[in-house]
Design an enzyme around this catalytic site. Structure first.
Site, mmCIF file in Angstrom:
data_model
loop_
_atom_site.group_PDB
_atom_site.id
_atom_site.type_symbol
_atom_site.label_atom_id
_atom_site.label_comp_id
_atom_site.label_asym_id
_atom_site.label_seq_id
_atom_site.Cartn_x
_atom_site.Cartn_y
_atom_site.Cartn_z
ATOM 1 N N LYS A 1 87.364 62.272 58.221
ATOM 2 C CA LYS A 1 86.140 62.873 58.759
ATOM 3 C C LYS A 1 86.424 64.169 59.514
ATOM 4 C CE LYS A 1 85.929 60.341 63.129
ATOM 5 N NZ LYS A 1 86.209 61.519 63.965
ATOM 6 N N THR A 2 87.566 64.237 60.212
ATOM 7 C CA THR A 2 87.898 65.462 60.943
ATOM 8 C C THR A 2 88.117 66.612 59.965
ATOM 9 O OG1 THR A 2 88.935 64.165 62.696
ATOM 10 C CG2 THR A 2 89.473 66.509 62.616
ATOM 11 N N ASP B 1 80.174 64.858 65.821
ATOM 12 C CA ASP B 1 81.238 63.905 65.462
ATOM 13 C C ASP B 1 81.009 62.590 66.216
ATOM 14 O OD1 ASP B 1 83.536 62.861 64.381
ATOM 15 O OD2 ASP B 1 84.902 63.980 65.675
ATOM 16 N N GLU B 2 81.519 61.496 65.677
ATOM 17 C CA GLU B 2 81.418 60.174 66.320
ATOM 18 C C GLU B 2 79.971 59.874 66.726
ATOM 19 O OE1 GLU B 2 83.903 58.351 66.112
ATOM 20 O OE2 GLU B 2 85.767 59.442 66.402
ATOM 21 N N GLN C 1 82.682 51.441 63.996
ATOM 22 C CA GLN C 1 83.571 51.846 65.093
ATOM 23 C C GLN C 1 82.785 52.201 66.355
ATOM 24 O OE1 GLN C 1 87.243 54.178 64.087
ATOM 25 N NE2 GLN C 1 86.195 54.515 62.141
ATOM 26 N N ARG D 1 94.046 51.464 63.396
ATOM 27 C CA ARG D 1 94.945 52.471 63.967
ATOM 28 C C ARG D 1 96.299 52.435 63.258
ATOM 29 N NH1 ARG D 1 91.607 55.323 64.722
ATOM 30 N NH2 ARG D 1 90.376 53.691 63.759
#
Length: 703
Positions: free
Chosen positions: A44-45, A214-215, A245, A593
């Protein structure tokens, strides 16, 4: 748009060659509302970075007309560097940062409209506590008031409690007198200005052609409303998030923001990023299977071309000490570098046992979420001098430095100044300007005069020097380093001096990276930093942190500890299906992670506000059986698993007798009480009496 004339473009070539089809689809959307559902490790980044580069480099959107909200300042800085690399040019005019930092930029221009000065202070939790203690008295615990104040501001709702509401009113009044804002105010007051002044709202809605967030799953209702206002004119809103998330409900994050996006924007384009580039197939299957138990989710199918990888290993332990020993053993016997390991837990208190064990074993580690650099006494002292130069009404900062280093200004003197300031309705600094009017002996007035002259000198120097040179000057003129040497033991003084030097280094880097920035810019920058913003991976240490702090990180090996009912899921979530789902999302985040290996540990007995017997977390039962290895009784069971036998050090075969001192790989040091029929009864220092089979115990006798 026809891209045929752009085929020679370096940026278009990179988009075509670097991104998968779904990523490319998201990047190349020209306009309108877009929701990108981006699973863990799906890039996504990268999508956001290329999206901004595409808007500026291909569509020709000026950087100052793009608003990008990220979850941390660190993420914003990294994204900006990537964009600059892609574009080959600087994009300093791009509005990119956290919601709080972007709101600061707006407030510095517009806050005068609601009666504040533009040189406001931003109070951290410690500042809030001091102010609340001043309001309610030192016997009251300030945390519950801070929680209540935040709740009222975030949700716009309070409770019928006269005392709490009176504290809220007094706190709000006092904050305005001090020209200070807390973190919630940064959002609340920005929204207030937008809603009270349509011309201001329309100005920013017109200015920003594209809004990127974002997020998005972790935005709260205030942030949602700000985004709604900013995108009201052009409707080019591009949000990226993962409903699986969403883990910050305790901070006010509202999962409905992402779940209801299509209701808010019926013409929205929905794009799912489902290819995972981070984890092995086994890890991904485990994470996907567990999260599928949640009801509140949009749903997606994560997949990866990565190898199948190792199975997830689950250890059962008797106590948290045994858990720490098991984790240390995993690390030491892995053959990996320490920096490959990330240890996760639900609460910071769980780190204690690991710290003790790692000290014993000589395992280097760092903790994220302990005392932050900018929360240290010596750092806050220095920054307080800078704060009072920015905001002369900042009473908290002034009181902190009034006698630091000691200059003979005692509590009674300060109380006299405060009383005079309240009577005259002026700030403390303004009261110091009227020293002759204070009812104090001449000697005390002289000390106050010297202090006021010092602050005045620093204010003048702030007009001539950059922040780095000014801070050096303040440290020298106050004799702060000498004060540390006088006040503390040599070792502690040296450590504190090193932190002050580190601060100077940080400020020097800030000045280099932000040409033209002034003291106010730096103070606001430090006020907005988070745990993760301060986190820098050390050369070769094990990293430990809560799962909440691990968002956005990835490590080769992740060890998830404390998988017990009441710990993860947390005891506060019991009985509430929505909160259990958030705890499950936490576990999902922890699993994802990991790139290569996952270990899970749980303890039958944990000491937390007393001794508690626990059962394994329900999330362990939700893991698919074909991707896990359940090792039952922790390291004890390892002795019966030949394929893991190499993890346990072999020891000398020695004859034992009562009175011998032995070392056990799991229970540590103990004294032999009795030996019989191939067994030994041993009293261990920390684990009490155990009866062990000598063939498997692998005891080492201490001579």
């Amino acid at each position: 748009m026809n891209y045929t004339n752009l085929q020679d473009s370096s940026l278009i070539n990179q988009i075509n060659n670097t991104l998968n089809e779904k990523q490319k689809e998201a990047v190349l959307v020209e306009s309108g509302p877009v929701l990108v559902i981006a699973g863990a490790g799906s890039g996504k980044t990268r999508v956001l970075t290329y999206r901004v580069a595409y808007l500026t480099g291909i569509l020709g959107i000026p950087p100052h007309r793009i608003f990008v909200a990220t979850f941390t300042n660190k993420a914003a800085q990294e994204m900006k560097e990537r964009i600059n690399f892609l574009m080959g040019t600087q994009t300093r005019d791009l509005w990119i940062g956290t919601f709080h930092s972007l709101c600061v930029r707006i407030l510095r221009k517009e806050i005068w409209r609601i009666g504040y000065s533009q040189n406001f202070s931003i109070f951290d939790r410690d500042d809030q506590k001091k102010l609340i203690k001043d309001i309610v008295g030192k016997d009251e615990r300030p945390d519950r008031f801070i929680h209540y104040i935040s709740r009222v501001k975030t949700y716009g709702e309070g409770i019928e409690d006269r005392f709490l509401n009176s504290v809220f009113e007094e706190y709000t009044k006092k904050m305005k007198l001090l020209n200070a804002l807390d973190f919630d105010d940064l959002l609340v007051l920005t929204l207030k200005i937008f809603e009270s002044f349509p011309d201001v709202r329309n100005h920013y809605a017109e200015r920003f052609l594209h809004i990127l967030v974002d997020e998005y799953q972790d935005t709260n209702r205030l942030q949602y409303e700000i985004v709604r206002h900013l995108s009201s004119k052009h409707r080019n809103i591009f949000v990226v998030g993962d409903d699986d998330q969403s883990i910050y409900a305790f901070r006010g994050a509202d999962l409905r923001n992402i779940l209801d996006f299509e209701q808010d924007f019926p013409d929205a384009r929905i794009i799912r990023l489902e290819q995972n580039y981070r984890s092995t197939k086994n890890i991904l299957k485990a994470a996907s299977t567990v999260i599928a138990h949640n009801r509140l989710r949009k749903g997606k199918t994560l997949w990866t071309q990565n190898p199948e990888g190792k199975k997830i290993v689950i250890f059962e332990c008797d106590t948290e000490r045994e858990e720490a020993e098991a984790v240390a053993k995993i690390i030491e016997k892995s053959g990996r570098k320490y920096r490959d390991f990330l240890i996760l837990y639900r609460t910071n208190a769980q780190s204690r046992a690991f710290e003790e064990r790692f000290h014993l074993e000589g395992i280097p580690y760092q903790i994220v979420g302990g005392m932050k650099f900018y929360e240290r006494q010596e750092i806050k002292d220095i920054l307080a001098y800078l704060r009072i130069l920015v905001n002369p009404k900042d009473e908290i900062a002034l009181l902190r430095i009034s006698n630091v280093p000691p200059r003979g200004i005692g509590v009674k003197t300060i109380e006299t100044v405060k009383s005079y300031a309240e009577m005259k309705r002026v700030s403390l600094l303004d009261a110091l300007k009227q020293i002759e009017s204070l009812d104090l002996p001449k000697s005390r007035k002289e000390k106050l005069q010297n202090f006021f002259s010092l602050i005045t000198d620093f204010k003048e120097k702030s007009k001539q020097l950059n922040v780095y040179a000014l801070t050096k000057y303040i440290i020298e003129q106050t004799g702060y380093m000498e004060y540390l040497e006088r006040e503390f033991e040599p070792e502690k003084a040296e450590m504190k001096k090193e932190y002050v030097k580190e601060l100077l280094g940080e400020i020097e880097e800030f000045v280099k990276g932000n040409p033209g920035a002034d003291v106010e810019d730096y103070i606001h920058y430090t006020s907005l930093l988070t745990d993760i913003d301060e986190f820098e991976e050390k050369e070769n240490t094990v990293t430990m942190m809560t799962v909440h702090n691990a968002k956005g990180l990835e490590y080769p090996v992740v060890i998830i500890t404390g998988l017990e009912e009441g710990v993860l899921p947390h005891i506060r979530s019991m009985g509430d299906p929505n909160e259990i789902e958030e705890e499950r999302r936490l576990f999902h985040v922890a699993l994802t992670r990991a790139k290569e290996e996952v270990y899970i540990t749980y303890s039958r007995l944990r000491y937390f506000r007393g001794e508690r017997y626990l059962t394994p977390s329900r999330f362990i039962e939700e893991l698919p059986e074909d991707v896990v290895v359940q090792l039952g009784r922790g390291l004890e069971k390892l002795r019966y698993e030949n394929k893991y036998r190499e993890m346990i050090p072999e020891s000398d075969e020695e004859t034992l007798a009562p009175g011998d001192i032995v070392i056990h790989s799991l229970f540590g040091r103990g004294k032999v009480l009795e030996v019989y029929e191939g067994k030994a009864k041993i009293h261990f220092d920390y684990h009490g009496i155990k009866i062990l089979v000598l063939e498997y115990a692998k005891l080492k006798k201490v001579n």
